[in-house]
Scaffold this active site. Structure first.
Site, PDB file in Angstrom:
ATOM      1  N   SER A 118       0.825  -1.208   0.000  1.00 17.59           N
ATOM      2  CA  SER A 118       0.000   0.000   0.000  1.00 17.59           C
ATOM      3  C   SER A 118       0.859   1.256   0.000  1.00 17.59           C
ATOM      4  O   SER A 118       1.996   1.259   0.486  1.00 17.59           O
ATOM      5  CB  SER A 118      -0.911   0.027   1.222  1.00 17.59           C
ATOM      6  OG  SER A 118      -1.762  -1.093   1.247  1.00 17.59           O
TER       7      SER A 118
HETATM    8  N1  SAH Z   1      -0.836  -4.903   4.014  1.00 17.27           N
HETATM    9  C1  SAH Z   1      -0.030  -5.212   2.844  1.00 17.27           C
HETATM   10  C2  SAH Z   1      -0.678  -4.779   1.541  1.00 17.27           C
HETATM   11  C3  SAH Z   1      -1.828  -5.611   1.237  1.00 17.27           C
HETATM   12  S1  SAH Z   1      -2.360  -5.754  -0.427  1.00 17.27           S
HETATM   13  C4  SAH Z   1       1.358  -4.653   2.951  1.00 17.27           C
HETATM   14  O1  SAH Z   1       1.667  -3.982   3.951  1.00 17.27           O
HETATM   15  O2  SAH Z   1       2.167  -4.914   2.058  1.00 17.27           O
HETATM   16  C5  SAH Z   1      -3.736  -6.816  -0.073  1.00 17.27           C
HETATM   17  C6  SAH Z   1      -3.372  -8.223   0.280  1.00 17.27           C
HETATM   18  O3  SAH Z   1      -4.577  -8.868   0.681  1.00 17.27           O
HETATM   19  C7  SAH Z   1      -2.824  -9.044  -0.877  1.00 17.27           C
HETATM   20  O4  SAH Z   1      -1.588  -9.586  -0.521  1.00 17.27           O
HETATM   21  C8  SAH Z   1      -3.869 -10.131  -1.090  1.00 17.27           C
HETATM   22  O5  SAH Z   1      -3.325 -11.376  -1.481  1.00 17.27           O
HETATM   23  C9  SAH Z   1      -4.505 -10.221   0.292  1.00 17.27           C
HETATM   24  N2  SAH Z   1      -5.854 -10.802   0.365  1.00 17.27           N
HETATM   25  C10 SAH Z   1      -6.856 -10.702  -0.530  1.00 17.27           C
HETATM   26  N3  SAH Z   1      -7.952 -11.367  -0.078  1.00 17.27           N
HETATM   27  C11 SAH Z   1      -7.628 -11.891   1.141  1.00 17.27           C
HETATM   28  C12 SAH Z   1      -8.320 -12.690   2.101  1.00 17.27           C
HETATM   29  N4  SAH Z   1      -9.585 -13.093   1.920  1.00 17.27           N
HETATM   30  N5  SAH Z   1      -7.660 -13.032   3.225  1.00 17.27           N
HETATM   31  C13 SAH Z   1      -6.369 -12.653   3.442  1.00 17.27           C
HETATM   32  N6  SAH Z   1      -5.671 -11.912   2.560  1.00 17.27           N
HETATM   33  C14 SAH Z   1      -6.290 -11.517   1.434  1.00 17.27           C
END
Ligand code: SAH
Length: 220
Positions: free
Chosen positions: A67
Site C-alpha cells: 500500500s
Molecule cells: N498490508 C499489505 C498490503 C496488502 S495488499 C502490505 O503492507 O504490504 C492486499 C493483500 O490482501 C494481498 O496480498 C492479497 O493477497 C490479500 N488478500 C486478498 N484477499 C484476502 C483474504 N480473503 N484473506 C487474506 N488476505 C487476502
C-alpha cells in the site's frame, strides 16, 4: 526478491516521507515515528527500491501491491492502536504494515490468502526481527482461535463487512475496512460499543486490490 541494506540515505529519505505525510494531514506521533523507523525498501522488489520512500503503492509480485505510505498511515491513525493491544490484519502482503503495527507495540496477527506472499512475508519479518503471528488462509473468516481482537485492520477492498470480523472484535474495539466496488472503496470505521451495538463512520475514498475469499470478491 527483496534486498536489505540500510544506510543514512534511507533514513534521510524516510524523514522526508514522514514530513510529506504530516503535510497530508497525518498527525499521530506513534504512526509517524513507526513509519520513520521501518525500512520500507526491505519489503519491496529490488527493482523498485529507489522508489521506496515516494508516497506511492508498488507491486510486490503475485498481482499484489504494498500500500501507498499515506494509506498505511491513514488506516493506522484511524486504528488508534496502543501498545499491548491484540491486532488482526487481513492481507499480510509484503509484511510492511505488520512491521508498522509491531513497532507501535501491538501483538500482531495477520492473515494472507496467497501462499507465496505468506511465506515470503514470514521469512522477511523474521529476518528483520519483527514479531507477528502469520497465517495462510481466508481472512474474511477472521481468526477464531485467537479472537477477540482489540483492533482489526483490513488492507484489501471489500464488497461488504464480513460478519466474522465484527463478531471477533472486542467490546470497545475498532475495525477499519475499505468497502465499495472493485475500483473505489470508502474507508469505514466500525466500533463495538459497551452495550455491544455497532457504530459506523465513513472516511475518504481509496483504491485497494480486491479482498477475495468466502465473504470477499470472487476471483476473476
Ligand atoms: N498490508 C499489505 C498490503 C496488502 S495488499 C502490505 O503492507 O504490504 C492486499 C493483500 O490482501 C494481498 O496480498 C492479497 O493477497 C490479500 N488478500 C486478498 N484477499 C484476502 C483474504 N480473503 N484473506 C487474506 N488476505 C487476502
Amino acid at each position: 526478491m527483496s534486498s536489505f541494506f540500510e544506510s543514512y540515505k534511507h533514513r534521510g529519505m524516510r524523514r522526508g516521507l514522514v514530513q510529506k505525510l504530516y503535510h497530508k494531514g497525518i498527525r499521530d506521533e506513534r504512526v509517524l515515528r513507526a513509519i520513520e523507523q521501518v525500512p520500507r525498501h526491505a519489503f519491496m522488489d529490488s527493482a523498485f527500491v529507489d522508489h521506496a520512500y515516494q508516497d506511492k503503492a508498488f507491486q510486490i509480485g503475485e498481482g499484489q501491491t504494498i500500500s501507498q505510505p499515506y494509506t498505511v498511515a491513514f488506516q493506522t491513525e484511524l486504528l488508534q492502536l496502543e501498545p499491548g493491544m491484540k491486532v488482526l490484519e487481513i492481507g499480510t502482503g509484503s509484511g510492511y504494515q505488520c512491521a508498522v503495527l509491531s513497532v507501535i507495540g501491538g501483538q500482531v496477527y495477520s492473515i494472507e490468502y496467497n501462499q507465496i506472499l505468506h511465506e515470503r512475508a514470514k521469512k522477511l519479518l523474521d529476518k528483520l526481527g519483527y514479531t507477528a503471528q502469520l497465517k495462510w488462509g481466508d481472512g474474511t473468516e477472521g481468526w477464531e482461535a485467537q479472537a477477540p481482537f482489540h483492533r482489526i485492520l483490513v488492507t484489501a477492498g471489500a464488497p461488504q463487512v464480513p460478519q466474522a470480523l465484527v463478531e471477533q472484535l472486542e467490546v470497545g474495539g475498532r475495525l477499519i475496512i475499505p468497502v465499495g466496488d472493485r475500483e473505489r472503496q470508502e474507508m469505514l470505521l466500525i466500533e463495538k460499543m459497551e452495550d455491544e451495538t455497532i457504530r459506523q463512520s465513513a472516511f475518504n475514498l481509496f483504491s485497494f486490490v480486491p479482498l477475495l475469499g468466502q465473504y470477499g470478491w470472487s476471483q476473476s
